[in-house]
Structure formats: structure tokens, C-alpha cells
Design an enzyme around this catalytic site. Structure first.
Site, short mmCIF file in Angstrom:
data_model
loop_
_atom_site.label_atom_id
_atom_site.label_comp_id
_atom_site.label_asym_id
_atom_site.label_seq_id
_atom_site.Cartn_x
_atom_site.Cartn_y
_atom_site.Cartn_z
N GLY A 1 0.83 -1.22 0.00
CA GLY A 1 0.00 0.00 0.00
C GLY A 1 0.86 1.25 0.00
CG ASP B 1 7.86 3.38 11.64
OD1 ASP B 1 7.81 2.19 11.27
OD2 ASP B 1 7.49 3.75 12.78
CG PHE C 1 -2.40 0.46 3.30
CD1 PHE C 1 -2.18 1.60 2.54
CD2 PHE C 1 -1.64 0.30 4.47
CE1 PHE C 1 -1.23 2.56 2.93
CE2 PHE C 1 -0.70 1.24 4.85
CZ PHE C 1 -0.50 2.38 4.08
NE ARG D 1 2.87 6.18 3.66
CZ ARG D 1 1.75 5.75 4.24
NH1 ARG D 1 0.58 5.85 3.65
NH2 ARG D 1 1.81 5.18 5.43
O1 LIG Z 1 -2.00 5.47 5.34
C1 LIG Z 1 -2.30 4.53 6.09
N1 LIG Z 1 -3.50 3.92 6.01
C2 LIG Z 1 -3.83 2.89 6.78
N2 LIG Z 1 -3.02 2.33 7.70
C3 LIG Z 1 -1.81 2.91 7.82
C4 LIG Z 1 -1.39 4.01 7.05
N3 LIG Z 1 -0.15 4.36 7.40
C5 LIG Z 1 0.22 3.51 8.35
N4 LIG Z 1 -0.78 2.62 8.59
C6 LIG Z 1 -0.75 1.49 9.52
C7 LIG Z 1 -0.51 0.20 8.76
C8 LIG Z 1 0.42 -0.56 9.66
O2 LIG Z 1 -0.36 -1.27 10.63
C9 LIG Z 1 1.18 0.53 10.40
C10 LIG Z 1 2.47 0.89 9.70
O3 LIG Z 1 3.53 0.13 10.23
P1 LIG Z 1 4.99 0.27 9.58
O4 LIG Z 1 5.92 -0.55 10.34
O5 LIG Z 1 5.29 1.71 9.37
O6 LIG Z 1 4.77 -0.32 8.11
P2 LIG Z 1 4.76 -1.82 7.60
O7 LIG Z 1 5.31 -2.75 8.63
O8 LIG Z 1 3.40 -2.11 7.08
O9 LIG Z 1 5.74 -1.74 6.36
P3 LIG Z 1 7.32 -1.32 6.42
O10 LIG Z 1 7.74 -1.24 7.84
O11 LIG Z 1 8.02 -2.39 5.66
O12 LIG Z 1 7.41 -0.01 5.70
O13 LIG Z 1 0.32 1.66 10.41
MG LIG Z 2 7.02 -2.24 9.60
#
Ligand SMILES: O=c1nc[nH]c2c1ncn2[C@H]1C[C@H](O)[C@@H](COP(=O)(O)OP(=O)(O)OP(=O)(O)O)O1
Ligand SMILES: [Mg+2]
Length: 204
Positions: free
Chosen positions: A11, A73, A155, A184
Site C-alpha cells: 500500500g 514509518d 490499506f 504520508r
Molecule cells: O496510510 C495509512 N492507512 C492505513 N493504515 C496505515 C497508514 N499508514 C500507516 N498505517 C498502519 C498500517 C500498519 O499497521 C502501520 C504501519 O507500520 P509500519 O511498520 O510503518 O509499516 P509496515 O510494517 O506495514 O511496512 P514497512 O515497515 O516495511 O514499511 O500503520
Molecule cells: Mg514495519
């Protein structure tokens, strides 16, 4: 100079691609997919951990490559829950939890407070790591969460989140609308002049 995104979240990748004119490469296309331990105490620390990890791996794997790394993050916070889930948003329903598990856990937490809706906000920290230095910027989106799921766009927690000034959830709004108002999108607006500055340094 290649812009490599240090995320495993499809996402986020979709939103970055929609918001950036530049080509964005997912780190997994260059290094294969792997998990990064996000043990920082803040969004900014976790964003830096992710971007530094990928930058270091890229340097080891492609020593002569020319790239900089961007990470995100982010998470959602509810004042009624003292800011939870916050930096723990991705593992709110436990290690290995998926978006749906986390979404329904938050809906149940809202219901458990006897509420149908309550104020909430998203935070994003975007880190940039390059040969010229490290940078972190932030963005926020305020609104409220409701006690049910509406729509299937976006998402994560989007189907329960209604941005201030809107009647629809982010599950019902298009990515283009979300990007203009999102945590974002706002953080990326601050990151863009830094990216341009890095590109200029690279040419000279
Ligand atoms: O715009 C958004 N719309 C919906 N939910 C969102 C959004 N922005 C963050 N979120 C939620 C998703 C996840 O539960 C957490 C991010 O956690 P976070 O560790 O930053 O991302 P992630 O583990 O999914 O991917 P990664 O660390 O590989 O970038 O907050
Ligand atoms: Mg993450």
C-alpha cells in the site's frame, strides 16, 4: 541516482509511486524480501532504522551503485487509548498480525470504550539516507475512527478512518484524494526538496 524504497508494504509502495514523478524501486527487487527489526522508540527512529539497514545492504551488494534510500514509518493513534496503537500499529494484534487483524482489534477497542466514533490521527516519519547525509521529516492527518468498516480502498486502518472535513472513510476515497491530505503525502511534500537537493549534489 536511484530512489530505493525501504518498505515491504504494498500500500505504501503504491502511494509513493502515485506521488513521486521519479521512478521508485522497492528494496526487495534489488535485495530480495526480508524483515527488519523495528525496535526504535519513535516513528523517526524506526524510519531511520529501516532506511539505514537497506542503505547498508545496498552498499554491500552493489558497492558502485548510485542510490539513496527512503523509508516510511507510520501508524494511527487514538487519544482515548492514550495514543495506542501508535508506533505499534503494525503489530497491534500481535507479531505477524495482518492488516485485517489489526483493523478489527482497533474496532473492538473503540467498541469496548462504549464509543461509535472517536478522534484519531495518523503519523508518518519519512527518512532519507544517502551518501550526503540522513534526513527525517514528519506529516500528520487528523480525523476520527468509527466502529465499523466502510470501503475497501487504501490499506491498514483506512476503512475505519474518516479524515477531518470528509464524510467518507479512506476505504471509500481514492488514492489521489488520500495523497493530498495524508500524513504520508504531507511528509513527502517536505521530503521532495531534500530529494531534489540530493540530486543536484549528485550532478555537481
Ligand atoms: O496510510 C495509512 N492507512 C492505513 N493504515 C496505515 C497508514 N499508514 C500507516 N498505517 C498502519 C498500517 C500498519 O499497521 C502501520 C504501519 O507500520 P509500519 O511498520 O510503518 O509499516 P509496515 O510494517 O506495514 O511496512 P514497512 O515497515 O516495511 O514499511 O500503520
Ligand atoms: Mg514495519
Amino acid at each position: 541516482m536511484k530512489l530505493v524504497l525501504a518498505t515491504g508494504n504494498k500500500g505504501k509502495l503504491r502511494e509513493f509511486r502515485q506521488m513521486c514523478q521519479d521512478e521508485v524501486v522497492a528494496f526487495s527487487d534489488l535485495l530480495g524480501a526480508f524483515d527488519i527489526v523495528e525496535d526504535g522508540a519513535t516513528f523517526a527512529e524506526n524510519a531511520l532504522i529501516k532506511a539505514r539497514t537497506i542503505y547498508k545492504k545496498l552498499k554491500e551488494t552493489y558497492p558502485s551503485g548510485n542510490y539513496f534510500v527512503i523509508s516510511d514509518d507510520s501508524g494511527i493513534s487514538l487519544p482515548v487509548l492514550d495514543g495506542a496503537p501508535g508506533i505499534y500499529s503494525a503489530r497491534y494484534a500481535g507479531e505477524g498480525a495482518n492488516d485485517k487483524d489489526n483493523l478489527y482489534k482497533l474496532i473492538n477497542a473503540v467498541k469496548a470504550k462504549g464509543l461509535k466514533e472517536t478522534p484519531a490521527y495518523y503519523t508518518a516519519a519519512i527518512a532519507i539516507v544517502s551518501q550526503y547525509g540522513e534526513y527525517v521529516v514528519h506529516g500528520w492527518m487528523h480525523g476520527k475512527v468509527i466502529d465499523k468498516v466502510r470501503g475497501d480502498k487504501g490499506f491498514g486502518y483506512d476503512p475505519m478512518f474518516i479524515p477531518s472535513g470528509f464524510e467518507k472513510t479512506l476505504g471509500e476515497l481514492d488514492d489521489e484524494v488520500k495523497s493530498k491530505i495524508s500524513h504520508r503525502g504531507k511528509a513527502l511534500a517536505l521530503a521532495k526538496p531534500i530529494i531534489q537537493m540530493l540530486r543536484r549534489k549528485d550532478i555537481h
